[in-house]
Design a protein around this motif. Structure first.
Motif, PDB file in Angstrom:
ATOM      1  N   VAL A 295      69.694   9.345  16.694  1.00 29.24           N
ATOM      2  CA  VAL A 295      69.751   7.993  17.271  1.00 29.24           C
ATOM      3  C   VAL A 295      71.173   7.436  17.147  1.00 29.24           C
ATOM      4  CG1 VAL A 295      68.943   5.615  17.008  1.00 29.24           C
ATOM      5  CG2 VAL A 295      67.308   7.498  16.863  1.00 29.24           C
ATOM      6  N   VAL A 296      71.756   7.630  15.988  1.00 28.85           N
ATOM      7  CA  VAL A 296      73.112   7.125  15.755  1.00 28.85           C
ATOM      8  C   VAL A 296      74.099   7.792  16.713  1.00 28.85           C
ATOM      9  CG1 VAL A 296      75.006   7.148  14.079  1.00 28.85           C
ATOM     10  CG2 VAL A 296      72.713   6.474  13.364  1.00 28.85           C
ATOM     11  N   ILE A 297      73.936   9.085  16.898  1.00 29.09           N
ATOM     12  CA  ILE A 297      74.844   9.812  17.784  1.00 29.09           C
ATOM     13  C   ILE A 297      74.640   9.389  19.242  1.00 29.09           C
ATOM     14  CG2 ILE A 297      75.288  12.127  18.686  1.00 29.09           C
ATOM     15  CD1 ILE A 297      74.845  13.078  15.702  1.00 29.09           C
ATOM     16  N   ALA A 302      76.902   6.221  23.648  1.00 31.44           N
ATOM     17  CA  ALA A 302      76.764   5.190  24.678  1.00 31.44           C
ATOM     18  C   ALA A 302      77.623   3.962  24.365  1.00 31.44           C
ATOM     19  CB  ALA A 302      75.298   4.798  24.833  1.00 31.44           C
ATOM     20  N   GLY A 303      78.354   3.995  23.255  1.00 36.78           N
ATOM     21  CA  GLY A 303      79.346   2.946  23.024  1.00 36.78           C
ATOM     22  C   GLY A 303      79.028   1.920  21.964  1.00 36.78           C
ATOM     23  N   ALA A 304      77.872   2.032  21.313  1.00 35.75           N
ATOM     24  CA  ALA A 304      77.551   1.044  20.280  1.00 35.75           C
ATOM     25  C   ALA A 304      78.089   1.516  18.934  1.00 35.75           C
ATOM     26  CB  ALA A 304      76.041   0.850  20.197  1.00 35.75           C
ATOM     27  N   ARG A 305      78.351   0.563  18.060  1.00 31.28           N
ATOM     28  CA  ARG A 305      78.668   0.918  16.678  1.00 31.28           C
ATOM     29  C   ARG A 305      77.335   1.163  15.972  1.00 31.28           C
ATOM     30  NH1 ARG A 305      83.941  -1.921  14.058  1.00 31.28           N
ATOM     31  NH2 ARG A 305      85.329  -0.537  15.191  1.00 31.28           N
ATOM     32  N   ALA A 306      77.159   2.380  15.510  1.00 31.13           N
ATOM     33  CA  ALA A 306      75.850   2.746  14.964  1.00 31.13           C
ATOM     34  C   ALA A 306      76.014   3.460  13.636  1.00 31.13           C
ATOM     35  CB  ALA A 306      75.109   3.646  15.951  1.00 31.13           C
ATOM     36  N   ALA A 332      80.268   8.053  14.594  1.00 25.27           N
ATOM     37  CA  ALA A 332      78.999   7.810  13.903  1.00 25.27           C
ATOM     38  C   ALA A 332      79.323   7.522  12.446  1.00 25.27           C
ATOM     39  CB  ALA A 332      78.085   9.025  14.002  1.00 25.27           C
ATOM     40  N   VAL A 333      78.657   6.541  11.871  1.00 25.19           N
ATOM     41  CA  VAL A 333      78.922   6.205  10.470  1.00 25.19           C
ATOM     42  C   VAL A 333      77.700   6.555   9.616  1.00 25.19           C
ATOM     43  CG1 VAL A 333      79.410   4.344   8.835  1.00 25.19           C
ATOM     44  CG2 VAL A 333      80.639   4.444  11.023  1.00 25.19           C
ATOM     45  N   THR A 395      84.650  10.507  15.614  1.00 24.54           N
ATOM     46  CA  THR A 395      84.152  11.544  14.714  1.00 24.54           C
ATOM     47  C   THR A 395      83.215  10.902  13.695  1.00 24.54           C
ATOM     48  OG1 THR A 395      84.928  13.478  13.457  1.00 24.54           O
ATOM     49  CG2 THR A 395      85.959  11.373  12.930  1.00 24.54           C
ATOM     50  N   PRO A 396      82.353  11.699  13.059  1.00 28.30           N
ATOM     51  CA  PRO A 396      81.517  11.111  12.012  1.00 28.30           C
ATOM     52  C   PRO A 396      82.380  10.666  10.830  1.00 28.30           C
ATOM     53  CG  PRO A 396      80.742  13.316  12.604  1.00 28.30           C
ATOM     54  CD  PRO A 396      82.057  13.120  13.276  1.00 28.30           C
ATOM     55  N   VAL A 397      82.049   9.535  10.262  1.00 26.53           N
ATOM     56  CA  VAL A 397      82.740   9.066   9.062  1.00 26.53           C
ATOM     57  C   VAL A 397      81.683   8.757   8.007  1.00 26.53           C
ATOM     58  CG1 VAL A 397      84.167   7.245   8.056  1.00 26.53           C
ATOM     59  CG2 VAL A 397      84.743   8.176  10.306  1.00 26.53           C
TER      60      VAL A 397
END
Ligand SMILES: Cc1ncc(C[n+]2csc(CCOP(=O)(O)OP(=O)(O)O)c2C)c(N)n1
Ligand code: SF4
Lengths: 621, 351
Positions: A295-297, A302-306, A332-333, A395-397
């Motif tokens: 979901v986060v990805i 799609a441009g949201a902060r997730a 992605a966080v 990138t994932p953080v």
């Protein structure tokens, strides 16, 4: 490296004068309460913590609780430190032993010359008594049975009664305690009354039967002004709110759950349209961690902060998706609130056991940006930073905290916010830019920093591209061509190298005459800071570097090279930080002396001091 | 899938739609699937669907998992954003895309391995959430990409290419979807475009999770004698429930249907699905009856096709969440950050 980037974020630690003057110790001692899980002691304990804090005295509380809902032993440890030390201490001056099942252990753990408070409604096993400990028996159970009706109320009030007794014994300002109770039950005046009665049962009994206060006692100070008591998960949730995160997905797991709980609460408060009830956020409780990561990805694509909060087992499950986000370059966080592993481990105990699995999460060549907050204040700031870094570097953080930081209340300067902040969305091409382009190539690095511009779906036809976790070239087209593949993964390596320069720099504290160094990260910070001070008192000078992020940049390597011997302090069995330092810097292993503490409880300065001393003795021998 | 672009020459006979786009504009990369693979027929139906519905390609997000079927997303709508995610986990990605940007039309394409084995959980939960998307399951009873293992939809007795027979009971995705409360459930056959296209159209316009199980034979690993998902077998056994047509409001309603035997089902967005019953008493709004119907025919060895169930007024994920109407990804930061004063005030609660 002398004079290199030196960040001083914490107040210089004042000297530890005032310890052990035999006339008594003021604002400098530790006590703990042993109870049974599920008996409602948490509110009494936080009442104690809060009251001491509100007397202006630096204090920290650590909850050592079992992984169950009811019945097992639980402890709450409170350290009062006028010097402002925040680490746990295992040296207990006083123990409140409310749980018969742990009497033996509790009595054994009181320091010589200390005190043990117990419920004298029942006799203590004479075999457990110690000559060097003063036993304070208060018939808490009996008094509460007489004063209250109903089993649950009697149990609950017993907790408030021991808090009352401690108020008398330690000289906690009763008015401050009452004020806290009033605030807590503002909407339930009936409860205020019964809480006050219970408080006085303990308080009055102690005053009548014992010389109050004890030689360990409290005195008002003015050292907590401008500070708050906050846990890391709440702070991280605030960071997500302030960073403008709109999509949160998660699967419940201790000790990360309270992060999403808090985010939901804050969103309900600040992000709901008062008239329509419409929400400016979406929280998805996923069916598992795999889905949460997906979901986060999807939302990040799609441009949201997730974001998603999780713990080690969740990180394991998310591995495949983390690699996808890395390779397809989707922000992605991930919050990894570490707990004790491996496997299910001890879910309610703390550890730094995920360092390696986060740094290189997923199969293939992957490497990830990770931030290591060391207190709730940094959980807040690093949460915001994580979203900026994730979008800037696509990138994932990972924000890697732990149970101690995440779930315990810490005294930190009140969080502040700069209204000038604007999210760093990174390189996102707009509809206008796309319209003016000949061709949009998703993975083309124009400015040589390894970062390519991305387009968001729905914005412009020319921005469309195909995202794939399979081999792709710089135009995002499928490839199995060696050179085209290499070009992309080499750029990813370059991108991470660029990111290393953008992540929070290490905090370095140099000390006059120091030849050796000491390194730690995250929740070990408080203990190491205190240990370094104590070691200096013993004539052992250490330069201290606190690592705040991965990948490592030059200052980390410089620090290692500048010292022949460096202690690496961490909370896992295998020395994961040490391995990471060796792997990433190529420094010789014999220069890195490993100090590991991994039993699941927060690190103490004593453990660090003793560890350093023991190793030095070994080196000398 | 290759990246060889087809020459952008426009065939004069190609008819433009309301957006001035021809069917060609809805195509994608060259397919690399085996010649004759059912999945390519589904691709063609998707192309026709989007073309005829005047879909703006770049407003579509097409997502898939892993498998031959999941490659389909590369072969249509080259001007749409595509996402080939990981095996079985497209529903979660689609959920996130929908959460972030509710204005995108989401098309998910999956396989029976992708959806019914590794991704069974995700499919179920996307249904539960009623994520607004068209979900196409290209069902061939076999793992194509990994060369012929049985999938969870393989029928008992169905033989693998090397001869061994499947003994485990299959999962029927349509029955599953009905049980889980899916708001749009249909089944079709890749070889039957006249039926498939209207169903796809209706699914794309459905304001919730539109689930379509498409029997899509694998010519390479599951089109032999003994397979119950071969062309021959499917053609023989498949029972059309009802001829279906999708009539968007913007177009003239066709009158070529026999008014006596037809049923018109309004979609939430105002468009209509016309649905002609074979059995007099079939009602696509009765979930239990739909289940019983599929089950009954299944016991007779028949595949029921058509729009089996439709619930057009159920809340989708956004309605359930009470999300604002504007896409979340695009909300101005000022509407998201409470600001410094609020933080200072909040901090007092922690003093
Ligand atoms: C985690 C994981 N496990 C296994 C695979 C290997 N794999 C790729 S496609 C596939 C099966 C696909 O079957 P299906 O979804 O039915 O699609 P088809 O190829 O038949 O169209 C498998 C098992 C994978 N990609 N990822
Ligand atoms: S192996 Fe089967 S499913 Fe895969 S492309 Fe070939 S025919 Fe289609």
């Amino acid at each position: 490296m002398r004079g290199a980037r030196v960040a001083r974020l914490f107040p210089e630690s004042p000297s530890s004068n005032g310890r052990h003057d035999d006339g008594g110790r003021v604002n400098d001692f530790a006590f703990k309460v042993g109870t049974v899980n599920g008996t409602g002691s948490a509110s009494a304990n936080s009442l104690l913590l809060q009251s001491i804090f509100r007397m202006g005295i630096p204090v920290c509380g650590k909850n050592v609780f079992p992984s169950n809902i009811q019945g097992l032993p639980t402890w709450y440890e409170i350290r009062v430190s006028r010097d402002g030390w925040t680490a746990r201490t295992p040296d207990f001056d006083l123990i409140v032993a409310m749980n018969p099942a742990t009497h033996e252990r509790d009595i054994a753990e009181v320091r010589s010359g200390g005190w043990l408070l117990h419920d004298s409604s029942w006799p203590l096993d004479a075999a457990l008594l110690r000559d060097d400990v003063t036993f304070i028996g208060i018939p808490l159970g009996r008094m509460c049975v007489e004063a209250f009706s109903g089993g649950r109320e009697r149990t609950l009030m017993k907790n408030i009664a021991y808090a009352g007794a401690l108020a008398a014994l330690l000289d906690i300002d009763l008015e401050v305690v009452k004020e806290s109770i009033r605030a807590e039950f503002a909407k339930k005046p009936k409860l205020i009354d019964s809480n006050f009665r219970a408080l006085h049962l303990g308080y009055d009994y102690a005053r009548e039967h014992f010389a109050c206060p004890l030689p360990i006692r409290l005195e008002r100070m003015d050292a907590t002004r401008g500070h708050v008591l906050l846990d890391g998960n709440t702070a991280a949730a605030l960071g997500c709110l302030y960073a403008g995160a709109t999509v949160g997905a998660w699967y419940p797991i201790t000790p990360a759950t309270s992060l999403m709980d808090a985010f939901g609460r804050f969103c309900a408060r600040y992000r709901v349209d008062a008239e329509t009830g419409e929400r400016r956020y979406c929280i998805v409780q996923a069916e598992d961690e795999l889905a949460a990561a997906g979901v986060v990805i999807g939302a990040g694509w799609a441009g949201a902060r997730a974001f998603t909060p999780t713990a080690g087992p969740g990180i394991s499950l998310m591995g495949e998706f983390i690699g996808l986000a890395y390779y397809t370059e989707i922000p992605a966080v991930f919050f990894d609130v570490q707990r004790t592993g491996p496997s299910t481990g001890m879910p309610t105990r703390t550890q730094q056991g995920d360092l390696l699995s986060v740094a290189y999460a997923s199969h293939g060549d992957t490497k990830h940006v990770a931030l290591f907050p060391s207190d709730p204040g940094e959980c807040f700031r690093f949460a915001v930073e994580a979203f900026d870094l994730a979008e800037r570097f696509q990138t994932p953080v990972f924000v890697v905290s732990d149970l101690d930081i995440g779930m315990n209340d810490w005294m930190i300067p009140a969080l502040t916010w700069d209204d000038a902040y604007r999210p760093d969305r990174g390189e996102v091409v707009t509809a206008e830019q796309l319209a003016a382009m000949q061709r949009f190539s998703r993975y083309l690095d124009v400015d040589g920093d390894g970062v390519a511009a991305r387009s968001l779906p729905g914005v412009h036809p020319r921005g469309a591209y195909f995202t794939r976790g399979s081999g792709h070239d710089k135009h995002a087209a499928y490839t199995e061509d060696a050179d085209a593949y290499r070009e992309v993964v080499d750029r990813l390596a370059l991108k991470l190298a660029t990111a290393a320069k953008a992540v929070p720099a290490p905090e370095i504290r140099e000390r006059e005459g120091a030849e050796m160094g000491i390194i730690a990260l995250g929740g070990c910070h408080g203990a190491v800071l205190e240990a370094v001070e104590r070691l200096a008192g013993e004539g052992i000078a250490l330069d201290y570097m606190r690592i705040r992020a991965f990948p490592f940049d030059a200052p980390v390597e410089d620090f290692l090279r500048a010292h022949d011997r460096v202690f690496v302090v961490e909370q896992n069995r295998d020395g994961q930080l040490r391995s990471l330092l060796q792997l990433e810097t190529g420094i010789a292993g014999d220069r890195l002396l490993s100090l590991r503490d991994y039993g699941g409880v927060p690190l103490s300065a004593r453990a660090v001091v003793e560890g350093v001393m023991a190793q030095l003795a070994e080196v000398a021998a | 899938m290759t990246s060889i672009a087809k020459p952008p020459v426009r065939h004069p006979a190609l008819e433009p739609n309301a957006l001035g786009l021809t069917r060609r504009d809805y195509e994608g990369a060259m397919s690399t699937l085996c010649a004759g693979c059912g999945h390519d027929s589904v691709t063609a139906a998707l192309v026709q669907t989007c073309h005829e519905l005047d879909v703006e390609p770049h407003r579509v997000a097409k997502l898939s998992g892993i498998g031959c079927s999941s490659k389909t997303t590369a072969y249509f709508l080259k001007e749409a954003h595509g996402f080939n995610s990981v095996h079985g986990r497209m529903p979660a990605v689609a959920t996130g895309v929908s959460a972030a940007n509710r204005e995108l039309a989401i098309v998910g394409v999956s396989g029976d391995g992708d959806s019914l084995s590794i991704g069974l959980g995700q499919l179920c939960h996307a249904i539960r959430r009623n994520v607004r998307m068209l979900y196409v399951l290209e069902n061939n009873g076999v793992y194509g990409l990994t060369k012929g293992q049985f999938s969870a939809s393989a029928d008992v007795g169905s033989k693998a290419k090397k001869g061994e027979a499947n003994r485990q009971k299959p999962i029927d995705p349509v029955l599953l979807a009905l049980t889980l409360g899916a708001t749009f459930v249909a089944r079709s056959f890749s070889g039957d475009k006249t039926q498939l296209v209207p169903i796809l159209k209706a699914g794309l316009r459905h304001q919730g999770f539109a689930f379509i199980d498409v029997i899509s034979p694998c010519v390479t690993f599951n089109d032999h004698e003994g397979s119950t998902k071969s062309y021959a077998s499917t053609r023989e056994r498949h029972r059309e429930l009802a001829p279906v047509d999708f009539i968007p409001l913007r177009r003239e309603i066709q009158a070529s249907y026999d008014p006596g035997g037809a049923m018109t089902v309004p979609m939430h967005d105002g468009s209509l699905v016309r649905f002609r019953k074979l059995a007099e008493d079939y009602d696509p709004t009765d979930r239990d009856a739909a289940y019983a119907h599929v089950k009954r025919h299944q016991e007779q060895g028949e595949v029921v096709t058509g729009l089996l169930y439709l619930e057009d007024d159920a809340d989708d994920m956004h309605a359930l969440n009470q999300t604002v109407a504007a896409p979340l990804y695009d909300l101005p930061y000022e509407q998201l950050c409470p600001g410094s004063a609020a933080l200072t005030e909040l901090m007092r609660e922690f003093e």
